[in-house]
Design an enzyme around this catalytic site. Structure first.
Site, PDB file in Angstrom:
ATOM      1  CB  SER A 162      34.101 -51.735   7.913  1.00  0.00           C
ATOM      2  OG  SER A 162      33.235 -51.295   6.955  1.00  0.00           O
ATOM      3  CG  ASP A 197      35.922 -55.037  -2.173  1.00  0.00           C
ATOM      4  OD1 ASP A 197      35.270 -54.889  -3.324  1.00  0.00           O
ATOM      5  OD2 ASP A 197      35.417 -54.269  -1.282  1.00  0.00           O
ATOM      6  CE  LYS A 231      31.375 -46.995  -5.712  1.00  0.00           C
ATOM      7  NZ  LYS A 231      31.964 -46.726  -4.610  1.00  0.00           N
ATOM      8  CD  GLN A 290      34.247 -30.314   5.070  1.00  0.00           C
ATOM      9  OE1 GLN A 290      34.582 -30.556   4.106  1.00  0.00           O
ATOM     10  NE2 GLN A 290      33.631 -29.046   5.323  1.00  0.00           N
ATOM     11  N   GLY A 309      33.005 -36.321   3.301  1.00  0.00           N
ATOM     12  CA  GLY A 309      34.183 -37.216   3.830  1.00  0.00           C
ATOM     13  C   GLY A 309      33.853 -36.704   5.509  1.00  0.00           C
ATOM     14  CG  ASN A 348      32.639 -37.816  -4.156  1.00  0.00           C
ATOM     15  OD1 ASN A 348      32.725 -37.343  -5.402  1.00  0.00           O
ATOM     16  ND2 ASN A 348      33.355 -38.882  -3.944  1.00  0.00           N
ATOM     17  NE  ARG A 400      33.471 -51.518  13.592  1.00  0.00           N
ATOM     18  CZ  ARG A 400      32.002 -51.976  13.952  1.00  0.00           C
ATOM     19  NH1 ARG A 400      31.374 -52.344  13.056  1.00  0.00           N
ATOM     20  NH2 ARG A 400      31.541 -51.706  15.236  1.00  0.00           N
ATOM     21  CB  ALA A 440      32.070 -49.742   2.439  1.00  0.00           C
ATOM     22  CB  ALA A 441      32.794 -44.076   4.089  1.00  0.00           C
ATOM     23  N   GLY A 442      30.677 -44.414   2.040  1.00  0.00           N
ATOM     24  CA  GLY A 442      29.627 -43.717   1.231  1.00  0.00           C
ATOM     25  C   GLY A 442      28.515 -44.744   1.191  1.00  0.00           C
ATOM     26  CG  ASP A 443      29.030 -48.568  -0.766  1.00  0.00           C
ATOM     27  OD1 ASP A 443      28.479 -47.845  -1.639  1.00  0.00           O
ATOM     28  OD2 ASP A 443      29.927 -49.191  -0.947  1.00  0.00           O
ATOM     29  N   GLY A 458      38.026 -52.626   5.652  1.00  0.00           N
ATOM     30  CA  GLY A 458      37.128 -53.485   4.766  1.00  0.00           C
ATOM     31  C   GLY A 458      35.874 -52.614   4.576  1.00  0.00           C
TER      32      GLY A 458
HETATM   33  P1  ATP Z   1      33.048 -43.766  -0.986  1.00  0.00           P
HETATM   34  O1  ATP Z   1      33.024 -44.278   0.238  1.00  0.00           O
HETATM   35  O2  ATP Z   1      32.409 -44.329  -2.135  1.00  0.00           O
HETATM   36  O3  ATP Z   1      34.308 -43.038  -1.411  1.00  0.00           O
HETATM   37  P2  ATP Z   1      32.070 -41.001  -0.819  1.00  0.00           P
HETATM   38  O4  ATP Z   1      32.939 -40.203  -1.367  1.00  0.00           O
HETATM   39  O5  ATP Z   1      30.773 -40.603  -0.739  1.00  0.00           O
HETATM   40  O6  ATP Z   1      32.049 -42.640  -1.262  1.00  0.00           O
HETATM   41  P3  ATP Z   1      33.063 -40.147   1.904  1.00  0.00           P
HETATM   42  O7  ATP Z   1      32.314 -38.666   1.554  1.00  0.00           O
HETATM   43  O8  ATP Z   1      34.363 -39.999   2.179  1.00  0.00           O
HETATM   44  O9  ATP Z   1      32.474 -41.104   0.757  1.00  0.00           O
HETATM   45  O10 ATP Z   1      32.243 -40.321   2.946  1.00  0.00           O
HETATM   46  C1  ATP Z   1      30.802 -40.712   3.034  1.00  0.00           C
HETATM   47  C2  ATP Z   1      30.203 -40.383   4.459  1.00  0.00           C
HETATM   48  O11 ATP Z   1      30.981 -40.962   5.411  1.00  0.00           O
HETATM   49  C3  ATP Z   1      30.573 -38.910   5.066  1.00  0.00           C
HETATM   50  O12 ATP Z   1      29.610 -37.983   4.392  1.00  0.00           O
HETATM   51  C4  ATP Z   1      30.461 -39.294   6.293  1.00  0.00           C
HETATM   52  O13 ATP Z   1      29.147 -39.357   6.797  1.00  0.00           O
HETATM   53  C5  ATP Z   1      31.219 -40.492   6.890  1.00  0.00           C
HETATM   54  N1  ATP Z   1      32.796 -40.100   6.876  1.00  0.00           N
HETATM   55  C6  ATP Z   1      33.753 -40.314   5.775  1.00  0.00           C
HETATM   56  N2  ATP Z   1      34.913 -40.190   6.128  1.00  0.00           N
HETATM   57  C7  ATP Z   1      34.604 -39.914   7.697  1.00  0.00           C
HETATM   58  C8  ATP Z   1      35.492 -39.419   8.640  1.00  0.00           C
HETATM   59  N3  ATP Z   1      36.958 -39.282   8.695  1.00  0.00           N
HETATM   60  N4  ATP Z   1      35.059 -39.159   9.874  1.00  0.00           N
HETATM   61  C9  ATP Z   1      33.740 -39.365  10.249  1.00  0.00           C
HETATM   62  N5  ATP Z   1      32.693 -39.551   9.113  1.00  0.00           N
HETATM   63  C10 ATP Z   1      33.421 -40.092   7.771  1.00  0.00           C
HETATM   64  O1  RIB Z   2      32.252 -48.338  -2.430  1.00  0.00           O
HETATM   65  C1  RIB Z   2      33.114 -49.218  -2.151  1.00  0.00           C
HETATM   66  C2  RIB Z   2      33.116 -50.531  -2.931  1.00  0.00           C
HETATM   67  O2  RIB Z   2      33.512 -49.906  -4.453  1.00  0.00           O
HETATM   68  C3  RIB Z   2      34.159 -51.460  -2.807  1.00  0.00           C
HETATM   69  O3  RIB Z   2      33.553 -52.583  -2.123  1.00  0.00           O
HETATM   70  C4  RIB Z   2      34.546 -51.994  -4.148  1.00  0.00           C
HETATM   71  O4  RIB Z   2      34.154 -53.110  -4.659  1.00  0.00           O
HETATM   72  C5  RIB Z   2      34.338 -50.938  -4.947  1.00  0.00           C
HETATM   73  O5  RIB Z   2      33.156 -51.422  -5.937  1.00  0.00           O
END
Ligand code: ATP
Ligand code: RIB
Length: 302
Positions: free
Chosen positions: A292, A13, A40, A224, A222, A185, A286, A250-253, A288
């Protein structure tokens, strides 16, 4: 503890932190540029390993410094990298990530070696699928490979977890019929079903994805939290932890990996979602991707 096999992408990244991403034709100056391990697949393997999971990763990198660093980073948290292919003449996958001051991110991918993860490679590593209990897949390697791996895993009775990201319009019903847990999402959920981001109401989309054979749905929302819908049960919002987000990369990861580790320890889907929320809430505080992510001591117990 059940063994987890992650089959997916590894990216270096290149993160540019800036007030906002540029518009077409505009030139802006970034505050900083940071190069750090991501992708991912690798993110999910790294997060699961760091949280104490028994994890192996399959995927591909180029024979270059980025590939070396990505493999080294995974190994540093105990992920078995012996099956990762190092391909000559192709670059390691790369992601250019713009992180705005709000914490929102925008990502441009260069697939590189990730695009060479094919059926033949999966066939070479069928023993690894046989040897694990949980298989995690995402969509940064060719879709054909994801479908093939999911089918083989399902035939062997494995638990299949799919992160349908980056979302592909009208994803194959054949793939969904193999999936035990999916983590879209809201926009990804619509996109994989209809090819558009907002054509189905939330309830309709959940019903449709489960009719196609997915057993459990985790819709990430997010800050919520996550909407959990197990088949045959009412859906439920499992709220996230309140934090100040600085970078949601990487929150979703982190969420999906932590949930997988929780399932690997025999916890319920609901407990898994709650643990995933707690781990992901740390990641967003955090900068990255992999750097993170929390270790098990930082997240209150499964
Ligand atoms: P990606 O990280 O790939 O964009 P995504 O769209 O699934 O994936 P989010 O829905 O933004 O990611 O976040 C995934 C999870 O991370 C959320 O369901 C929640 O548990 C946590 N999260 C994300 N943003 C926050 C926040 N602002 N405060 C607290 N938890 C959060
Ligand atoms: O989910 C986050 C990841 O999506 C990043 O690390 C980036 O490499 C992209 O693949």
């Amino acid at each position: 503890m059940k063994k987890i096999l992650v089959i997916g992408s590894l990216n270096m990244d290149i993160t540019l932190r800036m007030e906002r991403a540029p518009e077409a034709g505009e030139t802006l100056t970034a505050d900083s540029l940071i190069t750090s391990p991501g992708g991912k697949g690798a993110n999910q393997a790294y997060a699961a390993g760091k949280l104490g999971g028994d994890v192996m990763m399959l995927g591909a990198v180029g024979q270059d410094a980025y590939g070396e660093e990505l493999c080294h980073n995974l190994a540093s948290v105990g992920v078995d990298i012996s099956g990762i292919r190092k391909i000559a003449g192709v670059s390691t996958g790369t992601a250019v990530i713009f992180v705005e001051h709000t914490g929102e991110n925008r990502i441009v991918l260069v697939s590189g070696a990730n695009s060479m993860v094919d059926r033949a490679y999966i066939d070479e590593h069928m023993d690894k699928i046989r040897d694990c209990e949980i298989v995690m897949l995402q969509l940064e390697i060719p879709l054909d490979t994801v479908i093939y791996a999911a089918k083989r895993a399902k035939e062997m009775g494995k638990t299949v977890i799919l992160d349908p990201a980056p979302a592909i319009p009208n994803i194959s019903a054949e793939l969904l019929s193999c999936v035990d847990y999916i983590k879209p999402n809201e926009t990804e959920l619509n996109m994989i079903l209809t090819g558009k981001t907002d054509s189905l109401q939330f309830d309709e989309a959940l019903e449709q994805v489960q009719k196609l054979g997915v057993k459990n749905v985790w819709v990430t929302l997010g800050s919520q939290g996550v909407f959990l819908k197990e088949s045959g049960r009412d859906g439920e919002l499992i709220p996230s932890v309140r934090v100040t987000a600085v970078d949601t990369t990487a929150a979703g990861d982190t969420f999906i990996a932590a949930a997988a580790v929780s399932l690997a320890k025999g916890k319920s889907p609901r407990e898994a979602v709650s643990y995933g929320n707690r781990a992901a809430a740390i990641t967003v505080t955090r900068p990255g991707a992999q750097k993170s992510m929390p270790n098990a001591d930082e997240v209150s117990p499964v």
